[in-house]
Scaffold this motif. Sequence first.
Motif, short mmCIF file in Angstrom:
data_model
loop_
_atom_site.label_atom_id
_atom_site.label_comp_id
_atom_site.label_asym_id
_atom_site.label_seq_id
_atom_site.Cartn_x
_atom_site.Cartn_y
_atom_site.Cartn_z
N PHE A 1 0.83 -1.21 0.00
CA PHE A 1 0.00 0.00 0.00
C PHE A 1 0.86 1.25 0.00
O PHE A 1 0.66 2.18 -0.80
N GLY A 2 1.84 1.30 0.88
CA GLY A 2 2.69 2.47 0.98
C GLY A 2 3.60 2.67 -0.22
O GLY A 2 3.76 3.80 -0.70
N VAL A 3 4.17 1.59 -0.71
CA VAL A 3 5.10 1.70 -1.84
C VAL A 3 4.38 2.08 -3.12
O VAL A 3 4.91 2.81 -3.96
N GLN A 4 3.14 1.60 -3.30
CA GLN A 4 2.38 2.01 -4.48
C GLN A 4 2.17 3.52 -4.48
O GLN A 4 2.31 4.18 -5.52
N ALA A 5 1.82 4.07 -3.33
CA ALA A 5 1.67 5.53 -3.24
C ALA A 5 3.01 6.23 -3.49
O ALA A 5 3.06 7.25 -4.18
N LEU A 6 4.08 5.67 -2.94
CA LEU A 6 5.40 6.26 -3.12
C LEU A 6 5.81 6.26 -4.59
O LEU A 6 6.34 7.25 -5.10
N ILE A 7 5.56 5.16 -5.29
CA ILE A 7 5.92 5.08 -6.71
C ILE A 7 5.13 6.09 -7.52
O ILE A 7 5.67 6.79 -8.38
N ASN A 8 3.81 6.18 -7.27
CA ASN A 8 2.99 7.12 -8.02
C ASN A 8 3.49 8.55 -7.86
O ASN A 8 3.67 9.28 -8.85
N MET A 9 3.74 8.97 -6.63
CA MET A 9 4.20 10.33 -6.40
C MET A 9 5.64 10.53 -6.85
O MET A 9 6.01 11.60 -7.32
N GLY A 10 6.46 9.48 -6.73
CA GLY A 10 7.84 9.57 -7.18
C GLY A 10 7.95 9.75 -8.68
O GLY A 10 8.82 10.48 -9.16
N VAL A 11 7.05 9.13 -9.43
CA VAL A 11 7.03 9.30 -10.88
C VAL A 11 6.67 10.74 -11.24
O VAL A 11 7.27 11.35 -12.13
N ALA A 12 5.69 11.30 -10.54
CA ALA A 12 5.22 12.65 -10.86
C ALA A 12 6.30 13.70 -10.65
O ALA A 12 6.34 14.70 -11.38
N VAL A 13 7.20 13.48 -9.68
CA VAL A 13 8.27 14.45 -9.43
C VAL A 13 9.59 14.00 -10.05
O VAL A 13 10.65 14.53 -9.73
N ARG A 14 9.53 12.96 -10.87
CA ARG A 14 10.67 12.46 -11.65
C ARG A 14 11.78 11.88 -10.78
O ARG A 14 12.96 11.95 -11.11
N LEU A 15 11.39 11.29 -9.67
CA LEU A 15 12.34 10.54 -8.86
C LEU A 15 12.42 9.09 -9.30
O LEU A 15 13.36 8.37 -8.95
#
Length: 388
Positions: A325-339
Amino acid sequence: MTEMVFGAAPARVGDPILPRWWRTIDRWSLTAVMMLFGVGLLLGLAASVPLAEKNGLPQFYYVTRQAVFGAVSIVVMVLISMLSPAQVRRLGVIGFGAAFVSLLLLPIFGTDFGKGAVRWFSFGFASVQPSEFLKPAFVVACAWAMSAAQQPAGPPGRAISFGAMVVVVLLLALQPDFGQASLVLFSWGVMYFVGGAPFLLLGGIAGLTAMGGWIAYHSSEHFARRIDGFLSADIDPRTQIGYATNAIQEGGFFGVGVGEGTVKWSLPDAHTDFIIAVAAEEYGLVLVAVIIVLYCTVVMRSMARLTAERDPFVRLAGAGLAAAFGVQALINMGVAVRLLPAKGMTLPFVSYGGSSVIASGIAVGALLALTRTRPQGQIGEILGRRAS
């Protein structure tokens, strides 16, 4: 003597189901999830209107559908959260079998909706993405196998879970869906680590994963294009990442104002994969920080409650579900900020999508069921009895 986590009252035999559920559930996590769903509807009002107009649909078509999906998800989440760990285990094993068969049938009956990856079954009025439902069921099934291996004369559960993980990851990679494949691999790795796997073995698995990524880069044009775009020093402002990055920069601390954002008119996936860019542009860093805190609340509260758990299955399944659950949210937001490279992954409970929202409800419902407070012996008493 019993130890009740966070001071919750023990469930009394014969209590009605709802009062017992309310006393034992993690109400902080439940509230955080409800708030995430509310934020998703708020952002959907802004992000989905341009897409509805483009497709010749009523302005709030997608918001209405999201509200329906969300209502179903919440009902499913609450019902599953009332189950016992044994019932969660049975549901997960059956669900894994059904989702796995669906995954096998995707190349024959699935569709890609013009996105280059066969991930969905289309029924005309709706579509289903089996991999979304596979994730929570996979975690529960593997946790059952790993915990069974700890029993005297138990099956080789770790080897079985490893084989299941390899098969599932390969099937997802062939779609191709490297985002979901990496999420499945990560959640399995967390459970394997919690179950006491040696660091040497985990290091070997990490090496194999890196080798798999190298092979995917040289054999999949889809994968290579995303990696090259991520590693490039320049950002094409006409790409989704370019639009999202600019929107986040424009939003600043307090945002440009409700309804004043422009990224929703440029991004085709503004209501799904890049919903956080809409939040950052219109509401600024303030709302993004609130969203991050809500996800952290669910993950950290769940992990904290699991530390007092004595049942190996509950501990492993809960850790895997919370991590996914947490990593899916992290990946989604990380993609948006190009991390992170673009992976096409939704933000749980916030992004639009029936499969995503309902599957998230199933996963969090199982997590809430596993983290409900139950009478457990003090760890000191247990060690004392073993010593004597």
